[in-house]
Design an enzyme around this catalytic site. Structure first.
Site, PDB file in Angstrom:
ATOM      1  N   ALA A   1       0.317  -1.534  -0.204  1.00  0.00           N
ATOM      2  CA  ALA A   1       0.106  -0.079   0.126  1.00  0.00           C
ATOM      3  C   ALA A   1       0.943   0.990   0.232  1.00  0.00           C
ATOM      4  O   ALA A   1       2.151   1.495   0.115  1.00  0.00           O
ATOM      5  CB  ALA A   1      -1.349   0.121   1.164  1.00  0.00           C
TER       6      ALA A   1
ATOM      7  N   ASN B   1       0.194   8.093  -0.023  1.00  0.00           N
ATOM      8  CA  ASN B   1      -0.610   9.509  -0.164  1.00  0.00           C
ATOM      9  C   ASN B   1      -1.332  10.304   0.691  1.00  0.00           C
ATOM     10  O   ASN B   1      -2.644   9.899   1.129  1.00  0.00           O
ATOM     11  CB  ASN B   1      -1.338   8.944  -1.739  1.00  0.00           C
ATOM     12  CG  ASN B   1      -0.239   8.166  -2.704  1.00  0.00           C
ATOM     13  OD1 ASN B   1       1.024   7.779  -2.938  1.00  0.00           O
ATOM     14  ND2 ASN B   1      -1.200   6.826  -2.756  1.00  0.00           N
TER      15      ASN B   1
ATOM     16  N   GLU C   1      -1.251   2.883   7.554  1.00  0.00           N
ATOM     17  CA  GLU C   1      -0.859   3.908   6.142  1.00  0.00           C
ATOM     18  C   GLU C   1      -0.968   5.148   7.008  1.00  0.00           C
ATOM     19  O   GLU C   1      -1.594   6.406   6.357  1.00  0.00           O
ATOM     20  CB  GLU C   1      -1.873   3.286   5.490  1.00  0.00           C
ATOM     21  CG  GLU C   1      -1.473   1.672   4.020  1.00  0.00           C
ATOM     22  CD  GLU C   1       0.527   2.058   3.703  1.00  0.00           C
ATOM     23  OE1 GLU C   1       0.536   3.429   3.824  1.00  0.00           O
ATOM     24  OE2 GLU C   1       0.766   0.758   4.382  1.00  0.00           O
TER      25      GLU C   1
ATOM     26  N   HIS D   1       0.702   7.371   8.439  1.00  0.00           N
ATOM     27  CA  HIS D   1       1.937   7.928   7.793  1.00  0.00           C
ATOM     28  C   HIS D   1       1.292   8.923   7.640  1.00  0.00           C
ATOM     29  O   HIS D   1       2.059   9.757   7.318  1.00  0.00           O
ATOM     30  CB  HIS D   1       2.080   7.726   6.950  1.00  0.00           C
ATOM     31  CG  HIS D   1       2.623   6.474   6.505  1.00  0.00           C
ATOM     32  ND1 HIS D   1       4.413   6.456   6.917  1.00  0.00           N
ATOM     33  CD2 HIS D   1       3.114   4.864   5.897  1.00  0.00           C
ATOM     34  CE1 HIS D   1       5.124   5.244   7.034  1.00  0.00           C
ATOM     35  NE2 HIS D   1       4.213   4.782   6.028  1.00  0.00           N
TER      36      HIS D   1
HETATM   37 ZN   LIG Z   1       5.039   2.718   5.254  1.00  0.00          ZN
END
Ligand SMILES: [Zn+2]
Length: 853
Positions: free
Chosen positions: A257, A260, A293, A296
């Protein structure tokens, strides 16, 4: 290779014209930037982009571009100006064209059946293959994207769609301008997509996007995203920064993955789930990846590493955080046991001479790509976890919050994090943690008990651990500060946990009154990233009380002892004795902790035994695990826990795959037909092993049925089970067929390397697979994307023989893979380590089996 501090981009206005059905796309870029006085050329990253026209203006008006110079070795173009720019704001306009790529990076083509999609994957340094830009993580800027595409297409980007214009057969989507972002976090996905209804986490709308027909598989991901976002907002004490959140399942995608900002992309298998036919392991993995993700969004996107040498700042933290978040959401899933399984490969790699420190200098993009490995992720996450355990969760979180607030919408380095943690902890942090980041490898803690004056002590020695027993003493002699946590089993009362910072070659830790200390285990909860070996009396006590250790410690003990066998400082027999204690094990992950090493023995040593001894080994294995499987049966009882279901699957994999137990293999064969007809009729946790085991003895008809099952599959997980099991057939004709498929669209580009990995793991297929890789390299190499090249190389030591070692070295010297240079050195080392261990383990295994009778 780095760009200078100025010019600095401020805002990219990017209008793209993309029709995924066409081989080329076009872009119009208007870039506002700040320049210093007397700038005579603007140098931007650009690879494979054809610049059609360019204009520059500054405060004094238009400036002509005299010529556009390509600098291929720097991956840039220079717009050379016919007069110098004035200091301050300038603007660059570029029209360009490029091919829609086929190698899963930049803006690339992804197919799903007859449908075609354009999707981006820009990390580490592939934004330059999408648009001209300052492609370094500290060159943050705002992005205003527009996309013109055929009207049937939907599109997702970082910002929400704020306006849609229809003109004849085309549509133009205007996306909201983003906050400052690094180029590698920009996303665009276009094609015939459908979206789930939005779920909400506070005021953030969350949607899942996928190819038409799969929307019904979005529910679990939505729930997981909402649960994760809530917890992450609470942890960081800051709201989600990107307005809306889209999760997009891309039908062909290199990594698991990609984070973004506001538009996270995934492999289909890691996002789309049918809760009725997914295994628990698959579901946990989906939850973990989503949480990773989303972590992040703060840690990586909002605060970004200043340069790729600090990639661990992004990845180690997100990896650790994901387990923390999912564990809080689903305590019954025992996520930290999954963590323990996942970090086993990091221990194995980091025990090699060709490992690398978590922090590592990066000079060019291919070196950044190489660092996306188990050292940066799992070892890094282990160090974060050790640090949290040492400072305490509240202090650690306070430091992280300071760090995030201080550097939001900007960049940071390791020292910034240590600074914030030191302020929160009011004690030095850097001296303890820096050696873990800056030095390769990890310590071997050797523990023994000493009693003196009525008190018990643990004497903990440390040196660097190497898998290779021949590494010199001088290389081993190393100390670093180890936050050590010792579990003490007391004669009276509950277990105690004793903490100490072990920073000398030998550290003595007081455990309590001698008559109250039964034993001590020197890595309680596996909190530290160390291997721990206990001297004989302690090890015996731990063995006797094996069931009294926590599950993570049982996994740890198995892992430490096996590592000791590898390094020639523990006996194989002692490890096999521990395996024999797993007959009544209730945690599937603990069985998993023995599985890898058992598989290695079955693959590399058992074939060297006499037939009678090999049969005895298999009978020994079946004797341990068959009764537990028989007790569970093939069908889950009503109301059975998820854990027991997972245990059943793990037992079947061991019995069928390693012990070659006839009942297990026949049972799998009997169930494959009905499973293909009705997937919900077989417990999902058994589906993986059943499909795999039935392939082993499968004929051409079964091979064909797997291909049909792949095409008909209703979920991505079901499709992958059949797809990767194509690599488990043993008939040479079917091996060839699977290899040929790797060159066709039947196997998407993303799955070529994993399928070759399965074939290399298959003893009946590995040599043919290597011949195929060498012989068909010209056709095959375009299907091996740079991010996956190292995985192919890492799978090659399965070939075992010295002849193949030579061939592998020679072949990749002639056909270098820039993103797998380190992986190649590691693979060659692995060939040598395995060869040495095979020689040493064979007589030990013979003696053990002999003594059984
Ligand atoms: Zn990562």
């Amino acid at each position: 290779m780095r760009l200078p501090k100025l010019p600095r981009p401020e805002r990219y206005d990017l209008h793209l014209h993309v029709d995924p059905a066409k081989p080329r796309f076009f872009g119009e870029l208007a870039l506002d930037l700040e320049v210093e006085a007397d700038t005579r050329a603007l140098e931007l990253h650009a690879v494979d982009l054809e610049i059609e026209s360019s204009e520059v203006s500054d405060a004094t008006g238009e400036v002509k571009v005299a010529r556009v110079r390509q600098n291929p070795e720097r991956e840039t173009v220079s717009f050379v100006l016919d007069r110098p720019l004035a200091a301050g704001r300038a603007s660059l306009r570029v029209r360009y064209a490029a091919a829609l790529r086929t190698d899963l990076r930049g803006l690339y083509l992804a197919r799903s059946g007859k449908r075609r999609y354009a999707a981006t994957q820009l990390e580490a340094a592939d934004a330059r293959r999408f648009f001209p830009c300052f492609d370094e993580p500290d060159k943050k800027a705002r992005f205003a994207l527009r996309l013109t595409t055929p009207a049937k297409n939907k599109a997702v980007a970082n910002g929400a769609i704020v306006r849609t214009e229809r003109r004849k057969a085309k549509v133009t989507y205007h996306f909201a301008e983003t906050p400052p972002l690094s180029t590698y976090l920009i996303a665009l996905i276009a094609g015939e997509l459908e979206a789930s209804k939005p779920a909400h986490a506070g005021s953030t709308p969350v949607r899942v996007w996928c190819v038409p027909g799969k929307k019904k598989l979005a529910g679990f991901a939505l729930e997981c995203a909402v649960q994760s976002l809530r917890r992450l907002e609470a942890y960081f004490g800051l709201p989600y920064p990107y307005g809306k959140l889209d999760l997009i399942a891309v039908p062909d995608f290199e990594f698991g993955a990609m984070e973004n900002a506001g538009a996270v992309t995934f492999r289909e298998t890691l996002l789309l789930v049918d809760e009725k036919t997914v295994s628990l392991a698959e579901k946990k993995r989906v939850a973990e990846v989503i949480a990773h993700e989303l972590a992040h969004m703060w840690y990586g996107d909002l605060v970004t590493m200043a340069w790729w040498d600090d990639l661990w700042l992004n990845e180690s933290f997100a990896t650790w955080m994901a387990f923390k978040v999912v564990d809080d959401w689903k305590p019954a899933w025992n996520m930290w046991l999954e963590f323990e399984s996942q970090r086993a490969p990091a221990f194995a790699l980091d025990a090699m001479e060709n490992t690398h420190p978590i922090y590592v200098a990066v000079n060019k993009p291919s070196e950044a790509t190489e660092n996306f490995d188990v050292i940066t992720y799992e070892k890094g996450a282990s160090v974060v976890r050790m640090l949290e355990s040492w400072l305490g969760p509240a202090v650690f979180r306070a430091g992280v919050r300071r760090y995030i607030r201080r550097h939001r919408e900007a960049n940071a380095r390791a020292a910034d994090l240590w600074g914030a943690l030191e302020e929160a902890a009011r004690k030095p942090v850097a001296p303890v943690v820096a050696p873990w980041l800056e030095r390769p490898g990890f310590p071997l803690v050797s523990a023994r008990r000493v009693d003196r004056g009525g008190r018990a002590f643990l004497v903990a020695g440390q040196e660097r651990f190497f898998a290779n027993p021949k590494v010199a003493e001088t290389a081993r002699a190393e100390t670093r500060p180890i936050p050590l946590t010792v579990r003490v089993r007391r004669a009276r009362g509950k277990d105690a946990v004793v903490r100490a910072l072990a920073d000398q070659a030998t550290t003595e830790i007081e455990l309590g009154p001698s008559d109250d200390v039964r034993w001590a285990y020197s890595n309680a909860d596996e909190a530290s990233f160390v291997r721990a070996l206990h001297e004989a009396p302690l090890l015996r006590a731990l063995g006797v009380d094996f069931a009294r250790l926590r599950a993570a410690e049982r996994m740890g003990l198995l892992g430490h002892q096996w590592a000791g066998v590898r390094a020639s400082c523990a006996r194989l027999g002692d490890w096999l004795d521990l395996v024999a204690r797993l007959a009544r094990e209730s945690e599937p992950q603990v069985l998993g902790a023995a599985h890898g090493a058992l598989a290695w023995l079955v693959d590399q040593v058992v074939p060297k035994l006499s037939d009678a001894q090999a049969a005895r080994f298999r009978a020994w294995l079946a004797g341990i695990f068959a009764p537990a499987f028989a007790e569970l049966g093939w069908k889950p009882a009503a109301g059975e826990s998820e854990d027991r279901r997972q245990l059943r699957g793990t037992l079947l994999a061991i019995l069928g795959g390693l012990a070659e137990d006839e009942a297990a293999l026949a049972g799998a064969e009997a169930r494959i037909g009905p499973y293909q007809k009705k997937p919900s009729g077989l417990d999902a946790n058994l589906a993986g092993p059943v499909v795999e085991l039935a392939a082993r003895r499968g004929d051409a008809a079964r091979f064909a049925s797997y291909l049909r099952a792949m095409k008909r599959a209703r979920t991505p997980q079901e499709r992958s089970r059949f797809e990767f099991a194509l690599g488990a057939f043993r008939d040479p004709v079917l091996v060839e067929r699977a290899l040929e498929l790797a060159l066709t669209d039947t196997i998407p580009t993303q799955d070529v390397v994993p399928l070759l990995g399965r074939l290399l793991a298959n003893p009946a297929a590995r040599e043919a697979t290597w011949e195929f890789v060498r012989g068909r390299w010209k056709d095959l190499s375009p299907r091996i994307s740079p991010g996956l090249a190292s995985r192919l190389v890492s799978a090659l030591p399965a070939l075992q023989k010295p002849l193949y070692r030579q061939q592998v070295a020679a072949f990749f010297a002639a056909h270098p893979l820039p993103t797998a240079q380190r992986a190649l050195l590691q693979a060659l080392e692995r060939f040598d380590l395995d060869a040495e261990l095979r020689e040493r383990a064979l007589p030990e295994l013979r003696a053990y089996l002999h003594a059984l009778v």
